[in-house]
Design an enzyme around this catalytic site. Structure first.
Site, PDB file in Angstrom:
ATOM      1  N   GLU A 111     -26.248  37.239  32.657  1.00 32.57           N
ATOM      2  CA  GLU A 111     -25.206  37.940  33.399  1.00 32.57           C
ATOM      3  C   GLU A 111     -25.715  38.150  34.815  1.00 32.57           C
ATOM      4  O   GLU A 111     -26.897  38.404  35.030  1.00 32.57           O
ATOM      5  CB  GLU A 111     -24.884  39.307  32.781  1.00 32.57           C
ATOM      6  CG  GLU A 111     -24.177  39.257  31.454  1.00 32.57           C
ATOM      7  CD  GLU A 111     -25.122  39.199  30.269  1.00 32.57           C
ATOM      8  OE1 GLU A 111     -24.661  38.928  29.155  1.00 32.57           O
ATOM      9  OE2 GLU A 111     -26.346  39.405  30.454  1.00 32.57           O
ATOM     10  N   TYR A 164     -28.377  29.726  40.358  1.00 38.33           N
ATOM     11  CA  TYR A 164     -28.119  29.370  38.968  1.00 38.33           C
ATOM     12  C   TYR A 164     -27.293  28.089  38.862  1.00 38.33           C
ATOM     13  O   TYR A 164     -27.518  27.270  37.967  1.00 38.33           O
ATOM     14  CB  TYR A 164     -27.438  30.517  38.226  1.00 38.33           C
ATOM     15  CG  TYR A 164     -28.268  31.779  38.166  1.00 38.33           C
ATOM     16  CD1 TYR A 164     -29.629  31.740  37.884  1.00 38.33           C
ATOM     17  CD2 TYR A 164     -27.698  33.022  38.400  1.00 38.33           C
ATOM     18  CE1 TYR A 164     -30.397  32.892  37.831  1.00 38.33           C
ATOM     19  CE2 TYR A 164     -28.456  34.186  38.349  1.00 38.33           C
ATOM     20  CZ  TYR A 164     -29.807  34.110  38.066  1.00 38.33           C
ATOM     21  OH  TYR A 164     -30.556  35.251  38.017  1.00 38.33           O
TER      22      TYR A 164
END
Length: 148
Positions: free
Chosen positions: A107, A119
């Site tokens: 998250e 990411y």
């Protein structure tokens, strides 16, 4: 030029990791959580990044069966922007793959665009939103995942 190294975190690293946590997050984890993770959670895998024997970052994960969940990752603010976060994240992914992990998730705050960009470089894609996930300001979390 200093070389960055990655290794498994030890209990002796908790003090340095806690300082980075406090400098990086509005609600840092208490030291005892790291101690518990290191000593009682069989699924916890934590790593540190070091430069000249100084801990400059850390990443925690839970690896259960063939899935991994990143619990936290941070680089000391004075060392950010040098690619250390990417190197550390790659190290954790390599470890996960070598451990038989097939899927990784995490998250991230919807406002943390810098982390989201990193990411995405590793192939993580949005998988959903966790509404009001962060307790400090009720910000939503973007769930990202990747098949390894």
């Amino acid at each position: 030029m200093s070389k960055i190294l990655f290794r498994k975190m030890t209990v002796a690293d908790i003090e340095a990791v806690s300082k980075i946590d406090q400098a990086s997050f509005s609600i840092p984890w208490p030291k005892h959580i790291y101690y518990d993770e290191m000593n009682t959670n069989q699924y916890a895998q934590y790593f540190v990044a070091t430069v000249d024997d100084e801990i400059v970052g850390f990443c925690g994960s839970w690896m259960v069966l063939d899935e991994a969940q990143i619990t936290n990752i941070a680089i000391d603010p004075t060392y950010r922007g040098r690619g250390y976060g990417e190197g550390l994240f790659q190290h954790v992914i390599n470890y996960a793959i070598a451990s038989g992990i097939k899927r990784l998730s995490l998250e991230v705050r919807v406002s943390n665009l810098i982390a989201q960009q990193m990411y995405k470089k590793f192939g993580l894609v949005p998988g959903g939103i966790r509404k009001n996930y962060y307790t400090d300001n009720q910000e939503d979390a973007l769930v990202l995942w990747v098949n390894l």
